[in-house]
Write a protein that holds these residues in place. Sequence first.
Motif, mmCIF file in Angstrom:
data_model
loop_
_atom_site.group_PDB
_atom_site.id
_atom_site.type_symbol
_atom_site.label_atom_id
_atom_site.label_comp_id
_atom_site.label_asym_id
_atom_site.label_seq_id
_atom_site.Cartn_x
_atom_site.Cartn_y
_atom_site.Cartn_z
ATOM 1 N N SER A 1 -4.730 10.437 -1.659
ATOM 2 C CA SER A 1 -4.630 9.760 -2.949
ATOM 3 C C SER A 1 -4.000 8.386 -2.753
ATOM 4 O O SER A 1 -2.877 8.269 -2.253
ATOM 5 C CB SER A 1 -3.796 10.597 -3.926
ATOM 6 O OG SER A 1 -3.715 9.967 -5.182
ATOM 7 N N PHE A 2 -4.732 7.353 -3.156
ATOM 8 C CA PHE A 2 -4.269 5.976 -3.033
ATOM 9 C C PHE A 2 -3.671 5.516 -4.361
ATOM 10 O O PHE A 2 -4.299 5.667 -5.413
ATOM 11 C CB PHE A 2 -5.427 5.045 -2.649
ATOM 12 C CG PHE A 2 -6.019 5.327 -1.295
ATOM 13 C CD1 PHE A 2 -5.579 4.633 -0.175
ATOM 14 C CD2 PHE A 2 -7.003 6.288 -1.136
ATOM 15 C CE1 PHE A 2 -6.123 4.889 1.074
ATOM 16 C CE2 PHE A 2 -7.557 6.553 0.107
ATOM 17 C CZ PHE A 2 -7.105 5.847 1.215
ATOM 18 N N ALA B 1 0.835 -1.204 0.000
ATOM 19 C CA ALA B 1 0.000 0.000 0.000
ATOM 20 C C ALA B 1 0.866 1.249 0.000
ATOM 21 O O ALA B 1 1.895 1.316 0.675
ATOM 22 C CB ALA B 1 -0.915 -0.004 1.225
ATOM 23 N N LEU B 2 0.426 2.236 -0.784
ATOM 24 C CA LEU B 2 1.094 3.539 -0.815
ATOM 25 C C LEU B 2 0.010 4.614 -0.836
ATOM 26 O O LEU B 2 -0.830 4.634 -1.735
ATOM 27 C CB LEU B 2 1.995 3.672 -2.041
ATOM 28 C CG LEU B 2 2.938 4.877 -2.035
ATOM 29 C CD1 LEU B 2 4.053 4.655 -1.008
ATOM 30 C CD2 LEU B 2 3.555 5.087 -3.414
ATOM 31 N N VAL B 3 0.036 5.476 0.176
ATOM 32 C CA VAL B 3 -0.999 6.493 0.338
ATOM 33 C C VAL B 3 -0.323 7.854 0.459
ATOM 34 O O VAL B 3 0.573 8.039 1.286
ATOM 35 C CB VAL B 3 -1.856 6.225 1.590
ATOM 36 C CG1 VAL B 3 -3.012 7.213 1.648
ATOM 37 C CG2 VAL B 3 -2.353 4.790 1.613
ATOM 38 N N HIS B 4 -0.761 8.800 -0.360
ATOM 39 C CA HIS B 4 -0.250 10.170 -0.292
ATOM 40 C C HIS B 4 -1.290 11.054 0.399
ATOM 41 O O HIS B 4 -2.450 11.093 -0.025
ATOM 42 C CB HIS B 4 0.020 10.719 -1.694
ATOM 43 C CG HIS B 4 1.037 9.950 -2.475
ATOM 44 N ND1 HIS B 4 2.392 10.114 -2.286
ATOM 45 C CD2 HIS B 4 0.899 9.007 -3.439
ATOM 46 C CE1 HIS B 4 3.049 9.306 -3.118
ATOM 47 N NE2 HIS B 4 2.159 8.629 -3.820
ATOM 48 N N PHE B 5 -0.859 11.743 1.445
ATOM 49 C CA PHE B 5 -1.733 12.683 2.159
ATOM 50 C C PHE B 5 -1.269 14.090 1.808
ATOM 51 O O PHE B 5 -0.168 14.494 2.164
ATOM 52 C CB PHE B 5 -1.666 12.454 3.665
ATOM 53 C CG PHE B 5 -2.827 13.023 4.427
ATOM 54 C CD1 PHE B 5 -3.065 14.395 4.441
ATOM 55 C CD2 PHE B 5 -3.694 12.199 5.125
ATOM 56 C CE1 PHE B 5 -4.134 14.921 5.136
ATOM 57 C CE2 PHE B 5 -4.776 12.715 5.833
ATOM 58 C CZ PHE B 5 -4.996 14.088 5.836
ATOM 59 N N ILE B 6 -2.121 14.806 1.073
ATOM 60 C CA ILE B 6 -1.798 16.156 0.615
ATOM 61 C C ILE B 6 -2.626 17.147 1.418
ATOM 62 O O ILE B 6 -3.841 16.989 1.563
ATOM 63 C CB ILE B 6 -2.110 16.309 -0.889
ATOM 64 C CG1 ILE B 6 -1.359 15.253 -1.715
ATOM 65 C CG2 ILE B 6 -1.772 17.710 -1.367
ATOM 66 C CD1 ILE B 6 0.132 15.343 -1.622
#
Length: 428
Positions: free
Chosen positions: A126-127, A110-115
């Motif tokens: 954004s997943f 899993a890679l999740v970007h929190f902007i």
Amino acid sequence: MKNEHLWPGDGVPNLRVEDRVTNTLQRAIAHFPEEWAAAAAASTRAVDLVDSLANVRPGAYDHTAASVLATASMWAYSSNEEIVRMMDRARLPCIGVTLALENQSLLLDALVHFIQSRDGRVAIISFRGSQILPYLNINWLANINIAPEPFHAAGRVHGGFHTGIMPVWPRVKDFLIAAKNGESICHTMQRVAVSRRCPPESWNVDNSASCGEASNVLEHGARRLSKAKLLSVVQALEEALRYKLEALYLTGHSLGGSLAVLAAALIHTEEELRELRPLLRGIYTFGQPMVGDPTFARHFQGEFGNKLFRHIYGKDVMPHLPPRTAGTFEHFGQEYRSTPQGWTSNGRPVGQARIGGCALLSGLGGYLAEQFSVRGLLPDLPAVDWVKERLVPPLLRRQFLFRYSLADHMPINYLRTSRAPIPGSEFL
């Protein structure tokens, strides 16, 4: 009479707060005229975009939001540094933290970007979707790990998607709660210590966080020192003027879109996240497979179906999966299909493919037919024209005869449609 708007002296003459702020800012502008001029030119556009995203009415489709979130979903396949840079280019000044979690035994990657916008008003999660290489054995095995698992609130969901969201969700939740309360996600990162690879002193170079602390390395001497001091003051002002969260968006392409839907389901079932529900402006997914069975779909249609906007480009095969042979799955929310002018609402959601293998083979055939022309392999001779027209199977000559296409699943197609009709703007 003593003025109540005075700062403590500490050796500095007491001045009214307004005068002292004005004098300090005037000196800073005089010292860095070019930087301030450039910032002033860009700030108006940035504020306009933040205002636009913050003021979207819950349940209302917004084309500007679709464009911004398509950018976030496509660049979710890149590093933290790159997605933050591309969001800045999209006129959303922001900071970003990336959460990564991998466990091969669980088929988890899993890679999740929190902007977070710099003023704290807007947050985007954004997943990342499935990568082809070098994660073929993990992401794609997770995709075909379809066996449904119970979702605690209602129904059953795709097993691989469920495994993809649950282990990383506690980390995501920490940042959600902090952003809701007006905390910088960079400070949250330091507080919860999500990664030993990203200590505070190296935030500016570590790809797992882009917090804007780095000064221009090309500056030298006294000017660089002054600029660093000014930057620390600006950061302090940002913290002092930071707002609480006003608008939350979830997004993702392919597998990432399915994880975004599950994240919305978790927000709507966990009591400690109740205050976030009215802040959720929209879940914008691109090429998203079906997530759960009819029970799951119908339950959450009532919870946030009016905020779920699913985008399907052309004959993309992925929204038709999982196939019927894997069980009964169902879409919900609002569906948008691609047109040359952009996205248009589609009243009837797409259904399941009958057999997954056949659908993927059809998608591969559609991809090859788009890339290569069988007619082009034959020589341009009068005697051969008859062969081209009569004997070349129509299935090989006409791409549109394929029901599905893998080429249409590429994230670049979704970004281009979201930014229609401006060719090349997806890279600006």
